[in-house]
Design a protein around this motif. Structure first.
Motif, PDB file in Angstrom:
ATOM      1  N   PHE A 186      -2.972   0.673  -3.863  1.00 21.60           N
ATOM      2  CA  PHE A 186      -2.662  -0.724  -3.566  1.00 21.60           C
ATOM      3  C   PHE A 186      -2.054  -1.359  -4.804  1.00 21.60           C
ATOM      4  O   PHE A 186      -2.592  -1.240  -5.908  1.00 21.60           O
ATOM      5  N   ASP A 195       1.479  -0.709   4.718  1.00 19.55           N
ATOM      6  CA  ASP A 195       1.478  -2.175   4.786  1.00 19.55           C
ATOM      7  C   ASP A 195       2.187  -2.752   3.573  1.00 19.55           C
ATOM      8  O   ASP A 195       2.064  -2.228   2.460  1.00 19.55           O
ATOM      9  N   THR A 250      -6.172  -5.073  -0.239  1.00 18.55           N
ATOM     10  CA  THR A 250      -5.350  -4.834   0.941  1.00 18.55           C
ATOM     11  C   THR A 250      -4.375  -5.997   1.048  1.00 18.55           C
ATOM     12  O   THR A 250      -4.579  -7.057   0.437  1.00 18.55           O
ATOM     13  N   GLN A 257       0.868  -1.177   0.000  1.00 14.67           N
ATOM     14  CA  GLN A 257       0.000   0.000   0.000  1.00 14.67           C
ATOM     15  C   GLN A 257       0.903   1.225   0.000  1.00 14.67           C
ATOM     16  O   GLN A 257       1.708   1.401   0.917  1.00 14.67           O
ATOM     17  N   GLU A 269      -5.479 -11.209  -2.711  1.00 19.46           N
ATOM     18  CA  GLU A 269      -5.065  -9.829  -3.008  1.00 19.46           C
ATOM     19  C   GLU A 269      -5.338  -9.617  -4.489  1.00 19.46           C
ATOM     20  O   GLU A 269      -4.970 -10.468  -5.304  1.00 19.46           O
ATOM     21  N   LYS A 278       2.186  -5.006   8.756  1.00 20.37           N
ATOM     22  CA  LYS A 278       0.802  -4.540   8.702  1.00 20.37           C
ATOM     23  C   LYS A 278       0.556  -3.620   9.878  1.00 20.37           C
ATOM     24  O   LYS A 278       0.916  -3.945  11.010  1.00 20.37           O
TER      25      LYS A 278
END
Lengths: 111, 111
Positions: A59, A95, B5, A22, B51, B110
């Protein structure tokens, strides 16, 4: 070779580095670094190809393909790449996950 | 759980299915199918996470994570998924590649 096309890779086995991230807000030199890293990776021994995409929310997934784990380790240890990794962890990415995987089978279609 | 994410996955080893594709022009039900497949995949035994990202030019990467090759095979054979696969190959995708890989090591961050 643009990174947003399906990579042509040999018959398995080979290796994939799946990098998911991200982006933080703000450009701060990110685009130039990303382009340079794609260019530099392609010059490394054992490089097979790359696929990369990032959406409007920042992302992104980049998958690079390599002949061996040794090639991946050498690329990770590349001096210019190390500088980019440090800046990435500090500035450009929130992240993230990096996964090293052995591709065991594959199929597909290219026009 | 949104697919754009960084996925939370267990310690390796586990498996990744790397699906790279170029969308053809025209919606033709693609978005609804894609959402439904993400929902259905998440209900399958052995599913660990996904993802997924696609750019404005229609190039996309989806990586799904699974406990085992058996789980991947069962998902591929799922009846509703089979219908989607057929339509994908015929209508929604131009170039594509599907690679099954064993994740051997991983790290990340994260928030």
């Amino acid at each position: 070779m643009p990174a947003n096309t399906v990579a042509t890779t040999p018959e398995p086995p080979y290796y994939a580095v799946i990098f998911t991230s991200q982006r933080t807000a703000g450009e701060r030199g990110y685009g130039a670094m990303a382009d340079r890293m794609l260019e530099l990776a392609a010059q490394q021994p054992g490089y097979l190809g790359v696929e990369s995409v990032r959406d409007a929310e920042g992302f992104g997934i980049t998958v690079s393909y390599w002949t061996s784990e040794e090639a991946i380790r050498a690329w990770k240890a590349n001096t210019e790449h190390q500088v980019a990794q440090q800046a990435g962890m500090k500035t450009w990415y929130g992240d993230y996950a990096l996964r090293v995987a052995k591709v065991e089978r594959a199929y597909g279609r290219k026009a």
